[in-house]
Design a protein around this motif. Structure first.
Motif, PDB file in Angstrom:
ATOM      1  N   GLN A  10      -5.179 -18.967   6.759  1.00 40.47           N
ATOM      2  CA  GLN A  10      -5.166 -17.595   7.278  1.00 40.47           C
ATOM      3  C   GLN A  10      -3.950 -16.837   6.749  1.00 40.47           C
ATOM      4  N   LEU A  11      -2.784 -17.472   6.748  1.00 35.82           N
ATOM      5  CA  LEU A  11      -1.576 -16.865   6.190  1.00 35.82           C
ATOM      6  C   LEU A  11      -1.812 -16.477   4.734  1.00 35.82           C
ATOM      7  N   SER A  12      -2.374 -17.381   3.969  1.00 39.64           N
ATOM      8  CA  SER A  12      -2.642 -17.117   2.562  1.00 39.64           C
ATOM      9  C   SER A  12      -3.566 -15.913   2.386  1.00 39.64           C
ATOM     10  N   LEU A  13      -4.623 -15.855   3.155  1.00 38.14           N
ATOM     11  CA  LEU A  13      -5.579 -14.746   3.073  1.00 38.14           C
ATOM     12  C   LEU A  13      -4.934 -13.432   3.503  1.00 38.14           C
ATOM     13  N   GLU A  14      -4.173 -13.449   4.582  1.00 37.71           N
ATOM     14  CA  GLU A  14      -3.542 -12.222   5.072  1.00 37.71           C
ATOM     15  C   GLU A  14      -2.472 -11.701   4.108  1.00 37.71           C
ATOM     16  N   LEU A  15      -1.734 -12.604   3.471  1.00 40.72           N
ATOM     17  CA  LEU A  15      -0.785 -12.173   2.445  1.00 40.72           C
ATOM     18  C   LEU A  15      -1.526 -11.481   1.304  1.00 40.72           C
ATOM     19  N   HIS A  16      -2.621 -12.073   0.898  1.00 39.05           N
ATOM     20  CA  HIS A  16      -3.418 -11.515  -0.191  1.00 39.05           C
ATOM     21  C   HIS A  16      -3.933 -10.127   0.170  1.00 39.05           C
ATOM     22  N   GLN A  17      -4.388  -9.963   1.404  1.00 35.37           N
ATOM     23  CA  GLN A  17      -4.921  -8.675   1.853  1.00 35.37           C
ATOM     24  C   GLN A  17      -3.820  -7.637   2.063  1.00 35.37           C
ATOM     25  N   ALA A  18      -2.657  -8.070   2.520  1.00 33.22           N
ATOM     26  CA  ALA A  18      -1.570  -7.140   2.825  1.00 33.22           C
ATOM     27  C   ALA A  18      -0.845  -6.645   1.568  1.00 33.22           C
ATOM     28  N   LEU A  19      -0.962  -7.390   0.486  1.00 32.45           N
ATOM     29  CA  LEU A  19      -0.224  -7.060  -0.735  1.00 32.45           C
ATOM     30  C   LEU A  19      -1.165  -6.957  -1.945  1.00 32.45           C
ATOM     31  N   PRO A  20      -2.138  -6.058  -1.898  1.00 31.48           N
ATOM     32  CA  PRO A  20      -3.133  -6.021  -2.985  1.00 31.48           C
ATOM     33  C   PRO A  20      -2.540  -5.670  -4.347  1.00 31.48           C
ATOM     34  N   GLU A  21      -1.478  -4.847  -4.387  1.00 33.37           N
ATOM     35  CA  GLU A  21      -0.877  -4.483  -5.676  1.00 33.37           C
ATOM     36  C   GLU A  21      -0.216  -5.687  -6.345  1.00 33.37           C
ATOM     37  N   ILE A  22       0.307  -6.579  -5.538  1.00 35.51           N
ATOM     38  CA  ILE A  22       0.971  -7.768  -6.069  1.00 35.51           C
ATOM     39  C   ILE A  22      -0.042  -8.874  -6.338  1.00 35.51           C
ATOM     40  N   MET A  23      -0.917  -9.114  -5.375  1.00 31.52           N
ATOM     41  CA  MET A  23      -1.851 -10.233  -5.476  1.00 31.52           C
ATOM     42  C   MET A  23      -3.009  -9.955  -6.427  1.00 31.52           C
ATOM     43  N   GLN A  24      -3.356  -8.676  -6.578  1.00 31.13           N
ATOM     44  CA  GLN A  24      -4.462  -8.265  -7.448  1.00 31.13           C
ATOM     45  C   GLN A  24      -5.660  -9.187  -7.223  1.00 31.13           C
ATOM     46  N   ASP A  25      -6.165  -9.775  -8.287  1.00 26.03           N
ATOM     47  CA  ASP A  25      -7.308 -10.684  -8.141  1.00 26.03           C
ATOM     48  C   ASP A  25      -6.884 -12.141  -8.299  1.00 26.03           C
ATOM     49  N   HIS A  26      -5.632 -12.447  -7.925  1.00 24.79           N
ATOM     50  CA  HIS A  26      -5.111 -13.803  -8.054  1.00 24.79           C
ATOM     51  C   HIS A  26      -5.441 -14.616  -6.797  1.00 24.79           C
TER      52      HIS A  26
END
Length: 180
Positions: A10-26
């Motif tokens: 859940q932490l991993s998913l929420e980080l990805h959702q909260a930081l779309p400019e950084i996480m992009q499609d990674h």
């Protein structure tokens, strides 16, 4: 093995959702934790050193420290050292300490050192060389330095994508120039 827990995913998913400019499609590639002895086995008064200088084969690195601040005997240390140098394009991620030192030397080992703070997340480009900062924590199991690492995306894929974008942009520019 043994680190699987829904809250970490859940932490991993929420980080990805909260930081779309950084996480992009990674997507999340790896997740692990290190729990160190209070001084990492060092008999010196300067404490332990943790993980040596390296770069990870990922696009984005998230380091999260969960040990209480009171356990850290030196509030100016215990975190992470991130160098301003990346490995060369053809880097194979084999960690030859002498080669890494040769790569860091021209920059005079320029870095940003981030001290340990409980619940602090450090997010950076994973291909930058980095290492655990020196540390000294109180004795006792509950005082051990713990960091959680999440790696997103892949180093090579990121480089290829950037190269392809530059090539595509260059072709568009050439096409525009050919029209005039």
């Amino acid at each position: 093995d043994g680190l699987y827990d829904r809250i970490l995913l859940q932490l991993s998913l929420e980080l990805h959702q909260a930081l779309p400019e950084i996480m992009q499609d990674h997507p999340l590639q790896f997740l692990w934790a290190y729990k160190y002895d209070s001084d990492n086995g060092s008999s010196s008064s300067s404490g332990g050193n943790g993980i040596n200088i390296h770069a990870d084969a990922a696009a984005v690195n998230v380091n999260l420290w969960i040990t209480p601040d009171e356990a850290n005997l030196d509030s100016t240390s215990g975190g992470l050292v991130v160098y301003t140098v990346k490995p060369p394009e053809d880097w194979d991620f084999q960690y030859d300490e002498n080669v890494i030192k040769e790569l860091l030397s021209p920059s005079n080992y320029a870095n940003v050192t981030i001290p340990h703070r409980q619940n602090r997340a450090v997010i950076f480009e994973s291909s930058l060389f980095h290492c655990t900062d020196r540390f000294r924590f109180k004795e006792g199991y509950e005082n051990r330095r713990i960091n959680l690492t999440l790696l997103y995306g892949r180093f090579q894929a990121q480089r290829r994508q950037n190269d392809n974008e530059e090539l595509s942009s260059s072709k568009k520019s050439d096409a525009v120039n050919d029209e005039f």
